[in-house]
Motif scaffolding. Structure first.
Motif, mmCIF file in Angstrom:
data_model
loop_
_atom_site.group_PDB
_atom_site.id
_atom_site.type_symbol
_atom_site.label_atom_id
_atom_site.label_comp_id
_atom_site.label_asym_id
_atom_site.label_seq_id
_atom_site.Cartn_x
_atom_site.Cartn_y
_atom_site.Cartn_z
ATOM 1 N N TYR A 1 18.650 35.221 60.212
ATOM 2 C CA TYR A 1 17.591 35.333 61.215
ATOM 3 C C TYR A 1 17.212 33.939 61.705
ATOM 4 C CZ TYR A 1 17.235 40.070 59.431
ATOM 5 O OH TYR A 1 17.526 41.350 59.069
ATOM 6 N N ASP A 2 16.403 33.881 62.755
ATOM 7 C CA ASP A 2 15.963 32.601 63.303
ATOM 8 C C ASP A 2 15.356 31.700 62.224
ATOM 9 O OD1 ASP A 2 16.824 33.371 65.786
ATOM 10 O OD2 ASP A 2 14.821 33.805 66.558
ATOM 11 N N LYS A 3 14.590 32.275 61.323
ATOM 12 C CA LYS A 3 13.934 31.490 60.276
ATOM 13 C C LYS A 3 14.931 30.837 59.321
ATOM 14 C CE LYS A 3 13.146 35.427 57.199
ATOM 15 N NZ LYS A 3 14.157 35.124 56.233
ATOM 16 N N ALA B 1 17.667 29.265 60.287
ATOM 17 C CA ALA B 1 18.326 28.137 60.952
ATOM 18 C C ALA B 1 17.468 26.881 60.872
ATOM 19 C CB ALA B 1 18.595 28.483 62.410
ATOM 20 N N LEU C 1 16.770 24.069 62.933
ATOM 21 C CA LEU C 1 16.918 23.548 64.288
ATOM 22 C C LEU C 1 16.698 22.049 64.376
ATOM 23 C CD1 LEU C 1 15.290 26.424 66.354
ATOM 24 C CD2 LEU C 1 17.704 25.980 65.912
ATOM 25 N N PRO D 1 14.905 26.317 72.728
ATOM 26 C CA PRO D 1 13.674 26.630 71.991
ATOM 27 C C PRO D 1 12.600 25.597 72.351
ATOM 28 C CG PRO D 1 15.567 26.684 70.531
ATOM 29 C CD PRO D 1 16.027 26.120 71.845
#
Length: 75
Positions: free
Chosen positions: A5-7, A9, A11, A35
């Motif tokens: 999920y996004d969490k 990664a 970034l 983002p």
């Protein structure tokens, strides 16, 4: 199977970097979106006149000439 999920990664690894998206296709708008606060310079690489060219142009991407040239490989 592991689902990410996004969490998951980090970034921060690309913060302030240049990122190239090759192609635009059905997911181009999503992959090329920045983002908020990441300050990533995104380039979308497309073949002029290709299937996604007008789609990317309509989304606000500007055309720039690539420094790369096509060539025929030598044997």
């Amino acid at each position: 199977m592991k689902i990410y999920y996004d969490k998951d990664a980090d970034l921060s690894l690309i913060k302030g970097k240049k990122v190239a998206i090759v192609g635009y296709g059905s997911q181009g708008h999503a992959h090329s979106a920045q983002p908020e606060g990441l300050r990533v310079k995104v380039t979308v690489a497309l073949r002029k006149g290709g299937a996604s060219w007008s789609k990317a142009a309509n989304a606000g991407w500007k055309s720039k000439r690539s420094p790369m040239r096509s060539r025929t490989p030598t044997s």
